[in-house]
Design a protein around this motif. Structure first.
Motif, PDB file in Angstrom:
ATOM      1  N   THR A 169      -6.286  -7.282  12.328  1.00 14.78           N
ATOM      2  CA  THR A 169      -5.472  -7.736  13.211  1.00 14.78           C
ATOM      3  C   THR A 169      -4.241  -6.708  13.725  1.00 14.78           C
ATOM      4  OG1 THR A 169      -4.298  -9.054  12.055  1.00 14.78           O
ATOM      5  CG2 THR A 169      -6.190 -10.018  12.859  1.00 14.78           C
ATOM      6  N   ARG A 170      -3.827  -6.593  14.760  1.00 14.68           N
ATOM      7  CA  ARG A 170      -2.659  -5.802  14.810  1.00 14.68           C
ATOM      8  C   ARG A 170      -1.436  -6.122  13.925  1.00 14.68           C
ATOM      9  NH1 ARG A 170      -1.706  -3.693  20.974  1.00 14.68           N
ATOM     10  NH2 ARG A 170      -3.757  -2.488  21.254  1.00 14.68           N
ATOM     11  N   ASN A 171      -1.087  -7.264  13.814  1.00 17.59           N
ATOM     12  CA  ASN A 171      -0.036  -7.479  13.054  1.00 17.59           C
ATOM     13  C   ASN A 171      -0.237  -7.427  11.438  1.00 17.59           C
ATOM     14  OD1 ASN A 171      -1.416  -9.792  12.790  1.00 17.59           O
ATOM     15  ND2 ASN A 171       0.359 -11.375  13.565  1.00 17.59           N
ATOM     16  N   HIS A 172      -1.497  -7.211  10.964  1.00 18.18           N
ATOM     17  CA  HIS A 172      -1.906  -6.903   9.595  1.00 18.18           C
ATOM     18  C   HIS A 172      -1.558  -5.518   9.393  1.00 18.18           C
ATOM     19  CE1 HIS A 172      -4.095 -10.920   8.634  1.00 18.18           C
ATOM     20  NE2 HIS A 172      -3.010 -11.107   8.444  1.00 18.18           N
ATOM     21  N   LEU A 173      -0.453  -5.044   8.568  1.00 20.38           N
ATOM     22  CA  LEU A 173      -0.287  -3.583   8.491  1.00 20.38           C
ATOM     23  C   LEU A 173      -0.724  -3.053   6.923  1.00 20.38           C
ATOM     24  CD1 LEU A 173       3.544  -4.099   9.307  1.00 20.38           C
ATOM     25  CD2 LEU A 173       1.667  -3.258  10.838  1.00 20.38           C
ATOM     26  N   LYS A 174      -0.742  -4.050   6.053  1.00 19.43           N
ATOM     27  CA  LYS A 174      -1.264  -3.438   4.784  1.00 19.43           C
ATOM     28  C   LYS A 174      -2.080  -4.594   4.050  1.00 19.43           C
ATOM     29  CE  LYS A 174       2.977  -0.917   3.832  1.00 19.43           C
ATOM     30  NZ  LYS A 174       2.425   0.673   4.032  1.00 19.43           N
ATOM     31  N   PHE A 175      -3.045  -4.051   3.290  1.00 23.15           N
ATOM     32  CA  PHE A 175      -3.984  -4.882   2.426  1.00 23.15           C
ATOM     33  C   PHE A 175      -3.985  -4.474   1.127  1.00 23.15           C
ATOM     34  CE2 PHE A 175      -5.986  -4.612   6.822  1.00 23.15           C
ATOM     35  CZ  PHE A 175      -6.186  -5.963   7.017  1.00 23.15           C
ATOM     36  N   TYR A 176      -4.150  -5.738   0.511  1.00 21.90           N
ATOM     37  CA  TYR A 176      -3.975  -5.536  -1.215  1.00 21.90           C
ATOM     38  C   TYR A 176      -5.549  -6.143  -1.876  1.00 21.90           C
ATOM     39  CZ  TYR A 176       0.529  -4.406   0.011  1.00 21.90           C
ATOM     40  OH  TYR A 176       1.695  -4.026   0.761  1.00 21.90           O
TER      41      TYR A 176
ATOM     42  N   LEU B  45      -6.505 -13.720  -1.368  1.00 26.18           N
ATOM     43  CA  LEU B  45      -6.119 -13.400  -2.816  1.00 26.18           C
ATOM     44  C   LEU B  45      -4.714 -13.971  -3.191  1.00 26.18           C
ATOM     45  CD1 LEU B  45      -6.747 -11.345  -5.010  1.00 26.18           C
ATOM     46  CD2 LEU B  45      -4.872  -9.727  -3.909  1.00 26.18           C
ATOM     47  N   ARG B  46      -4.718 -14.865  -4.327  1.00 30.00           N
ATOM     48  CA  ARG B  46      -3.926 -15.483  -4.470  1.00 30.00           C
ATOM     49  C   ARG B  46      -2.924 -15.198  -5.833  1.00 30.00           C
ATOM     50  NH1 ARG B  46      -6.407 -21.556  -5.851  1.00 30.00           N
ATOM     51  NH2 ARG B  46      -7.991 -20.843  -7.340  1.00 30.00           N
ATOM     52  N   ALA B  47      -1.772 -15.027  -5.947  1.00 32.14           N
ATOM     53  CA  ALA B  47      -1.137 -14.329  -7.268  1.00 32.14           C
ATOM     54  C   ALA B  47       0.069 -15.278  -7.514  1.00 32.14           C
ATOM     55  CB  ALA B  47      -1.012 -13.008  -7.160  1.00 32.14           C
ATOM     56  N   VAL B  48       0.369 -15.208  -8.814  1.00 33.58           N
ATOM     57  CA  VAL B  48       1.754 -15.604  -9.288  1.00 33.58           C
ATOM     58  C   VAL B  48       2.452 -14.327 -10.016  1.00 33.58           C
ATOM     59  CG1 VAL B  48       3.184 -17.580 -10.391  1.00 33.58           C
ATOM     60  CG2 VAL B  48       1.007 -18.046  -9.358  1.00 33.58           C
ATOM     61  N   ALA B  49       3.476 -13.912  -9.632  1.00 32.37           N
ATOM     62  CA  ALA B  49       4.236 -13.123 -10.255  1.00 32.37           C
ATOM     63  C   ALA B  49       5.331 -13.482 -11.097  1.00 32.37           C
ATOM     64  CB  ALA B  49       4.517 -11.641  -9.334  1.00 32.37           C
ATOM     65  N   PHE B  50       5.738 -12.859 -12.096  1.00 34.20           N
ATOM     66  CA  PHE B  50       6.726 -13.502 -13.154  1.00 34.20           C
ATOM     67  C   PHE B  50       7.784 -12.586 -13.069  1.00 34.20           C
ATOM     68  CE2 PHE B  50       2.868 -15.984 -13.934  1.00 34.20           C
ATOM     69  CZ  PHE B  50       3.288 -17.274 -13.981  1.00 34.20           C
TER      70      PHE B  50
ATOM     71  N   MET C  31       4.982 -16.671  -5.736  1.00 33.70           N
ATOM     72  CA  MET C  31       3.870 -17.242  -5.379  1.00 33.70           C
ATOM     73  C   MET C  31       3.273 -16.711  -4.144  1.00 33.70           C
ATOM     74  SD  MET C  31       3.722 -21.248  -6.492  1.00 33.70           S
ATOM     75  CE  MET C  31       1.996 -21.220  -6.608  1.00 33.70           C
ATOM     76  N   ILE C  32       2.179 -15.952  -4.062  1.00 36.20           N
ATOM     77  CA  ILE C  32       1.591 -15.018  -2.881  1.00 36.20           C
ATOM     78  C   ILE C  32       0.168 -15.532  -2.657  1.00 36.20           C
ATOM     79  CG2 ILE C  32       0.803 -12.960  -2.174  1.00 36.20           C
ATOM     80  CD1 ILE C  32       2.974 -11.681  -4.004  1.00 36.20           C
ATOM     81  N   LEU C  33       0.206 -15.662  -1.207  1.00 39.86           N
ATOM     82  CA  LEU C  33      -1.396 -16.018  -0.482  1.00 39.86           C
ATOM     83  C   LEU C  33      -1.463 -14.691   0.481  1.00 39.86           C
ATOM     84  CD1 LEU C  33      -3.893 -17.616  -0.390  1.00 39.86           C
ATOM     85  CD2 LEU C  33      -3.008 -18.742   1.391  1.00 39.86           C
ATOM     86  N   THR C  34      -2.431 -14.047   0.255  1.00 38.40           N
ATOM     87  CA  THR C  34      -2.608 -12.703   1.081  1.00 38.40           C
ATOM     88  C   THR C  34      -3.950 -12.278   1.562  1.00 38.40           C
ATOM     89  OG1 THR C  34      -1.605 -10.683   1.746  1.00 38.40           O
ATOM     90  CG2 THR C  34      -2.235 -11.063  -0.502  1.00 38.40           C
ATOM     91  N   VAL C  35      -4.317 -11.746   2.601  1.00 35.41           N
ATOM     92  CA  VAL C  35      -5.632 -11.332   2.767  1.00 35.41           C
ATOM     93  C   VAL C  35      -6.211 -10.455   1.638  1.00 35.41           C
ATOM     94  CG1 VAL C  35      -7.059 -10.093   4.435  1.00 35.41           C
ATOM     95  CG2 VAL C  35      -5.155 -11.243   4.954  1.00 35.41           C
ATOM     96  N   ASN C  36      -7.436 -10.683   1.375  1.00 35.32           N
ATOM     97  CA  ASN C  36      -7.887  -9.720   0.052  1.00 35.32           C
ATOM     98  C   ASN C  36      -8.783  -8.682   0.641  1.00 35.32           C
ATOM     99  OD1 ASN C  36      -9.028  -8.883  -2.139  1.00 35.32           O
ATOM    100  ND2 ASN C  36     -10.070 -11.047  -2.711  1.00 35.32           N
ATOM    101  N   ALA C  37      -8.309  -7.569   0.237  1.00 32.56           N
ATOM    102  CA  ALA C  37      -9.011  -5.989   0.714  1.00 32.56           C
ATOM    103  C   ALA C  37     -10.323  -6.155  -0.139  1.00 32.56           C
ATOM    104  CB  ALA C  37      -8.203  -5.065   0.437  1.00 32.56           C
ATOM    105  N   ASN C  38     -10.617  -6.998  -1.144  1.00 32.13           N
ATOM    106  CA  ASN C  38     -11.794  -6.864  -2.007  1.00 32.13           C
ATOM    107  C   ASN C  38     -12.891  -7.876  -1.307  1.00 32.13           C
ATOM    108  OD1 ASN C  38     -13.404  -5.629  -4.138  1.00 32.13           O
ATOM    109  ND2 ASN C  38     -13.022  -7.514  -5.257  1.00 32.13           N
ATOM    110  N   SER C  39     -12.674  -8.530  -0.153  1.00 33.89           N
ATOM    111  CA  SER C  39     -13.467  -9.702   0.223  1.00 33.89           C
ATOM    112  C   SER C  39     -14.824  -9.374   0.611  1.00 33.89           C
ATOM    113  CB  SER C  39     -12.783  -9.885   1.484  1.00 33.89           C
ATOM    114  OG  SER C  39     -13.634 -11.078   2.256  1.00 33.89           O
TER     115      SER C  39
END
Length: 206
Positions: free
Chosen positions: A122-129, A184-189, A100-108
């Motif tokens: 922010t400086r500690n955000h290296l990659k967006f999805y 962005l929230r996702a569940v990967a199986f 289960m993932i919660l991350t910043v949404n580049a499509n926001s």
């Protein structure tokens, strides 16, 4: 709702707030984090007894794998080598497990509206999805199916929004059009049949 008999790994557990919730639900919870201070804080409570400083494969009890669930709350954007890290997490899952993932949404929508003033930069955000790219990352890491459902905002999702019913419906419609919420929230199986077993047949990617 019932974690009895299930093993959970919180990757980037911080001070153990989610581990505490998992503990209350009956999960056998483990956590790892790269902040020594946070791990020490987590271990002050019974729920953090299995919180460790370092990487998952550094801890024998975690490296053994067999986890039913791995969680990553606001961690993915901080990873410099996400394919490698997610491949490791995939290897730690049970055959029918999920991530289960919660991350910043580049499509926001907020990103599009605010540009460089957007709070995600922010400086500690290296990659967006975005909804189009996160499944590609997860596929490279060995996951066979991904479910993503739009997320309005914390207050709306928690049912405590000050918006009127009409405003909330309008917000949900706008956010759902292309999955454009700020997070962005996702569940990967691990397996392709995972979404069907979890009751997510209506929102499958990959």
């Amino acid at each position: 709702a019932d974690g009895s008999g299930r093993r959970l790994l919180d990757f980037g557990c911080g001070a153990g707030l989610f581990l505490e919730l998992a503990y209350e639900r009956g999960f056998e919870g483990y956590g790892v984090d790269l902040s020594r201070d946070s791990v020490e804080k987590a271990r002050e409570r019974p729920s953090g007894a299995h919180a460790y400083f370092g990487a998952p494969l550094d801890v024998p009890e975690i490296a053994a794998g067999g986890f039913d669930l791995v969680t990553m709350w606001s961690v993915l954007a901080h990873l410099a080598t996400p394919v490698e890290d997610l491949t490791t997490l995939r290897s730690l899952l049970a055959d029918d497990g999920a991530l289960m993932i919660l991350t910043v949404n580049a499509n926001s929508l907020l990103l599009k509206a605010h540009g460089p003033r957007w709070g995600g930069f922010t400086r500690n955000h290296l990659k967006f999805y975005a909804p189009a790219t996160l499944p590609l990352l997860l596929r490279r890491a060995g996951f066979e199916a991904v479910v993503m459902r739009p997320m309005a905002n914390d207050l709306v999702e928690a049912g405590v929004s000050p918006l009127t019913a009409g405003q909330e419906r309008r917000m949900r419609r706008v956010v759902a059009d292309g999955n454009r919420g700020n997070m962005l929230r996702a569940v990967a199986f691990a397996r392709a049949d995972g979404p069907a077993r979890w009751g997510f047949e209506d929102a499958v990617r990959l």
